[in-house]
Design a protein around this motif. Structure first.
Motif, short mmCIF file in Angstrom:
data_model
loop_
_atom_site.label_atom_id
_atom_site.label_comp_id
_atom_site.label_asym_id
_atom_site.label_seq_id
_atom_site.Cartn_x
_atom_site.Cartn_y
_atom_site.Cartn_z
N GLY A 1 36.01 -146.47 38.11
CA GLY A 1 35.62 -145.15 37.64
C GLY A 1 34.99 -144.28 38.71
O GLY A 1 35.02 -143.05 38.62
N ALA A 2 34.43 -144.93 39.74
CA ALA A 2 33.67 -144.18 40.74
C ALA A 2 34.50 -143.75 41.95
O ALA A 2 34.20 -142.73 42.58
N MET A 3 35.53 -144.53 42.30
CA MET A 3 36.29 -144.27 43.52
C MET A 3 37.22 -143.07 43.38
O MET A 3 37.82 -142.84 42.32
N THR A 4 37.33 -142.29 44.45
CA THR A 4 38.30 -141.19 44.52
C THR A 4 39.46 -141.60 45.43
O THR A 4 39.39 -142.61 46.12
N ASN A 5 40.51 -140.81 45.41
CA ASN A 5 41.69 -141.03 46.27
C ASN A 5 42.27 -142.44 46.12
O ASN A 5 42.74 -143.03 47.08
N THR A 6 42.22 -142.96 44.88
CA THR A 6 42.72 -144.31 44.64
C THR A 6 43.93 -144.27 43.71
O THR A 6 43.87 -143.68 42.61
N ASP A 7 45.01 -144.87 44.17
CA ASP A 7 46.23 -144.93 43.36
C ASP A 7 46.11 -146.02 42.29
O ASP A 7 46.34 -145.79 41.12
#
Length: 416
Positions: free
Chosen positions: A99-105
């Motif tokens: 839920g916290a990470m960005t730019n993750t496929d």
């Protein structure tokens, strides 16, 4: 142009004559070129085949795939006693990072467990590589299916008793019958087969998917609990394409450190392993293998060059009278030079072709004996032929020059 074609034809005839007149001497002289070309092309073919196999095995994984885990995939400055104190990756850390990470496929959770046996009726397959993972693992690992599917989000989150079998496991348990929907027993529980993977072949690193079985990681959590020290867990990240990997790794570190409550002066108690680092290591090993093969083979080619030069000096001596007659009839020095150069190149190429033939035969035998494709590519064949021609050119230049500079009168008198 026609003159040079006729010259090439005559040179080929002289080369064949040298082979026929003293087969043993010529073959022994060509042996160095044969061994040299065989050594170089055999190494290059083996390394290329290895490279293809590695590329095929790892093709499903993006090079930027990251394993967040308590140990390092490569060399590290962190002492072993300290690494052993690192905590395991927890499932709540996986849900937080998701839920916290960005730019993750995609982001997946995997547990590493001991091997198990899988049973169906009276048949049992032992030593199966079990892969408990969350439902996203299929997309990250690039799994390809022969039948069925991977478990979905609902099945993964609930820890359903569903299983995906590797190709060899499925064939061993079910032969030619349909496995989808059938039950197997593992961990003392009954699992329903929902998918069978495509055949992968033997893997060079780790276990092949053919001998693996995939189950929801939440089943393992329910079975062993989250505090079991015998399990090692990992969070797997697949970032979006084009992401700044330095910034992405820094974000992973910052988010996990914050979640674990690490202070500014505390060192990381986890490792961020980027898959590209592993592939770069493999590329370095392959490059060193190629370099070693070239270095060893060059000595054989050097010996082969002396052998070709020896043949050509003997040939010049035996045909001194003929050279004198050719020059007395108007043959130019250039004509004599090219005649012997072409002959040296042809002899060297013959030696090289023998070496290539040996590589092809051995590759064919090993491919049939082992579960591994040894490939002799056309580029390596052309490279071997070119190398042989260059060795012939270099080795034949001095004998050819000495032949072209012979005085016609002296040559005829010496040959009588």
């Amino acid at each position: 142009m026609l003159v040079y074609l006729r010259l090439l034809k005559e040179s080929f005839a002289f080369a064949m004559s040298a082979l026929r007149s003293n087969i043993l001497r010529t073959l022994l002289s060509l042996l160095g070129v044969t061994i040299g070309i065989f050594s170089i092309i055999a190494v290059l073919a083996a390394v290329d085949s290895l490279d293809r196999k590695i590329t095929k095995d790892l093709s499903g994984l993006d090079k930027n795939t990251i394993y967040l885990i308590k140990f390092s995939f490569g060399p590290t400055d962190v002492p072993q006693w300290k690494r052993e104190q690192f905590p395991n990756m927890k499932y709540d850390e996986y849900t937080y990072m998701k839920g916290a990470m960005t730019n993750t496929d995609e982001l997946s959770y995997q547990a590493f467990v001991k091997r198990e046996s899988i049973k169906h009726d009276s048949k049992t397959v032992s030593d199966v590589n079990m892969v408990p993972s969350s439902y996203e693992f299929s997309d990250i690992g690039g799994l390809e299916f022969e039948k069925g599917r991977f478990y979905n989000e609902s099945e993964g989150n609930s820890g359903s008793r569903v299983i995906v079998l590797g190709n060899e496991i499925a064939k061993s348990l079910f032969d030619e019958s349909e496995p989808i929907g059938k039950n197997v027993r593992v961990y003392g529980q009954r699992f329903t087969v929902i998918g069978v993977l495509k055949k992968q072949g033997a893997a060079l690193f780790g276990d092949s998917d053919d001998t693996s079985a995939f189950i929801p990681v939440n089943f393992i959590r329910q079975l062993y609990g989250d505090s079991n020290t015998s399990l090692t867990n990992a969070i797997i990240f697949k970032p979006v394409k084009g992401v700044d990997m330095g910034a992405y790794k820094a974000e992973i570190s910052q988010k996990l450190r914050s979640f674990r409550g690490l202070k500014a002066g505390d060192s990381d108690n986890f490792f961020i392993n980027v898959f590209s680092g592993f592939t770069d290591l493999i590329d370095g090993i392959i490059l060193n293998m190629k370099f070693g093969g070239w270095l060893i083979s060059l000595f054989s080619l050097l010996v082969g060059g002396f052998g070709i030069a020896n043949i050509m000096f003997v040939s010049v001596k035996e045909r001194t009278n003929l050279i004198g007659i050719q020059k007395s009839l108007g043959a130019k020095n250039r004509f004599i030079l090219f005649q012997f150069l072409f002959e040296a190149i042809i002899l060297s190429v013959i030696g090289g072709m023998i070496g290539l033939l040996l590589v092809w035969i051995i590759a064919l035998v090993l491919t049939n004996m082992l579960d591994f494709d040894f490939v002799l590519s056309m580029s390596n064949v052309l490279l071997g032929t070119l190398l042989a021609a260059i060795i012939g050119l270099i080795s034949g230049i001095l004998p050819a020059i000495s032949a072209s500079k012979l005085d016609p009168v002296e040559a005829i008198r010496t040959g009588m």
